[in-house]
Design an enzyme around this catalytic site. Sequence first.
Site, mmCIF file in Angstrom:
data_model
loop_
_atom_site.group_PDB
_atom_site.id
_atom_site.type_symbol
_atom_site.label_atom_id
_atom_site.label_comp_id
_atom_site.label_asym_id
_atom_site.label_seq_id
_atom_site.Cartn_x
_atom_site.Cartn_y
_atom_site.Cartn_z
ATOM 1 N N CYS A 1 3.445 -15.953 9.678
ATOM 2 C CA CYS A 1 3.032 -15.091 8.577
ATOM 3 C C CYS A 1 2.448 -13.995 9.132
ATOM 4 C CB CYS A 1 2.172 -15.964 7.488
ATOM 5 S SG CYS A 1 0.587 -16.387 8.219
ATOM 6 N N CYS B 1 -1.283 -15.169 13.425
ATOM 7 C CA CYS B 1 -0.327 -16.478 13.247
ATOM 8 C C CYS B 1 1.097 -15.587 13.612
ATOM 9 C CB CYS B 1 -0.142 -16.775 11.827
ATOM 10 S SG CYS B 1 1.094 -17.899 11.358
ATOM 11 N N ASP C 1 12.990 15.564 -42.219
ATOM 12 C CA ASP C 1 12.796 16.635 -41.880
ATOM 13 C C ASP C 1 11.284 17.217 -41.961
ATOM 14 O OD1 ASP C 1 15.571 16.832 -41.447
ATOM 15 O OD2 ASP C 1 15.977 17.702 -43.565
#
Lengths: 498, 184
Positions: free
Chosen positions: A74, A71, A316
């Site tokens: 596309c 095509c 901590d």
Amino acid sequence: MEALFREALLALPQAPLRDLLRVGACSLCAMRFLSVRGRVYSQSVPASPAILAEIGNGDGLESDRSSASCCTVCQGILQSAGVGLAVLEAIQKEGHEFCDFSLEVTVPSATLVRERSLWCYLRKEHPEDFKAEDPNECIVSLKEAVKWTFGPQIEAALVKNSFLGMGKVMDKNSNFHISLVFKHANSSSEIQFLSDLSGGDSKRKRGPVEAGESIAAVQRSLASISSDAFARHYPCPPPQLDTPCELVSSCRKDAIFVVGRYLKYSRSISQSPWTIQEDRIGDGSVQASACEIIGDVIFPHFKADSYKFHAAGREDIDVRMLGSGRPFLLEILNARTCSKQEELLKLEHAINSNKDGWVKVKGLKEAGNEVWTIMRQGEADKQKEYTAVVWLSRPVTEADFTTLSNSKELEIQQKTPVRVLHRRSPLVRPRIIHWMRCEALHDSSCYFLLHLCTQAGTYVKEFVHGDLGRTYPNVGSLLDCDAEILCLDVTNVKMDFL
Amino acid sequence: MDDKEEENAVLALYPRAHELPPRAPPAHETNFTHYFALDVGGKEFHDQYLYRHGNGLCVVGLAPSHLALRSPSKIKIVDYDVGKKSRADMKASGRRKKDAQVLEENSSLCKVSSEDAEFLVRCCIRGQLLEVNERLTSDPSLLSRKPASQGYIAILMPKPEAWKKAEKSLLTREQYKQQRMQQE
Ligand SMILES: [Zn+2]
């Protein structure tokens, strides 16, 4: 010919349809240019000559390219065979589990140029049917057409190979993405003339343009060119092609989130391996962090690429996390496995049966993206509860307990603690001690247990020992003696939903 | 986690008797290594301490053997206005402390005045001055009441090289005790 397809074709304006096919558009591109939408794209499509035979070839004056294999619009994308198989291979290679999928499509930018070229041709030949200057307002985009054409094929292939059950499987909101990337070797040379045309743009972006990457830029420059100008630089209708696009298929899963709360019973295990250790004096012995103890169990289960551990704040290393535990989330990237709640319960049990027992988890569950925001917020504006073992330079009295427990919403001024002053700004921060509650410790007259609730961001150790008087008031100043902290535990990190 | 687990988490809060030392180690002892400089500036018994934190920061103050602390006369004024600019006006700002002034080992930090004498307190190490103890200006008695904690003089941030140099001339706590106790 399929009845549905035949019906669709016969409903279209015959003269433009005939022309579209004769200049080399595939039958699906012809439908795109005639604004056909929906399910019909997934039907088995007759080739252009068969359609021309059906609707009549007309005068046959111009050269007829309808039997060319690729095509011209596309670039063969909509004519691809074996898309379902390519996707299947990509998924099998990665070993993904999923229950639905979304389709992402990338096409070469040259297809836009070719669409424009065909549109210019149609405007000239059929001015009644094609009026707009810009085809994008009228035609079905190639990406959309790819989804309609191949989506059902992919669904069927996945259902057939037991990856999916029946029902709604293609879903644009799915967290599993199948990507179809179509590439064409000539794409960049075909769009070169555009950057030559728009001089200013080309200075910014020189060099070969990758397929897909520049599609928005190409769209912009096409929109800025008149049809006449375009036709001077590019043949209309688009030239023939020898080779079609190539397809590369891949798949990936969005990050998934496993949330829960963790408890830490040790004063020598840090939250995460990359926790900054410099606040700490003493040996730098490497011990698995809470993050690793949890991640090492959960991560392998998901067969993922990697994971990240995030917690709502951190304690901590020498502070335990008890009580409620601390909310955390594991961000698991590109997980191959879908997990069920009962499997998460098993993982929770596996972590909690670790023989060392220093780190436990509770409430493991999978969650959506929104946990992220909840965590960040919780980190910044929620209250935290602690329990400290406090020593006074004289025996503790009942009056001390009253003094502390009567101090509600006490505002303190906290200078950046000496222990972090080397890497944080020297500031005085006001902080709120919401409440304090004292508990006597038997067999010791100078010690007591201090339960307290503070505003997020309060340095609790410094509130107790005063940090050279740099946090003020502090426990010692409130009780008019020296106060020291022997150890600290976090007992509650408040957060909704987690 | 089961109920027993939850219960354990609560019980863990309570220390056992043997975990409680008779006297809790003070934060300024556990978080810092203590060093001393004797006869600072060549003046006898102008002894100072330098507490070094694990992060490299140094807290400077008067050692217990300092003349000002041993004399019965009261400390009346702590004045940071020494040198070209008052030490109290040298404000460090930002994570990088870009406005902090670099002071030399023998730079003065403040002048301590008692009823009958004056003492200059010096840095004892080259480094950026991060903060002075402004509470001493309004309450000089802190200096004699809590010299090792709330009565500190200043906080300095030396570069590692400066620390290496200073360390050679400073005494450890053990050395300090030996020297000063022998003399007493
Ligand atoms: Zn096509």
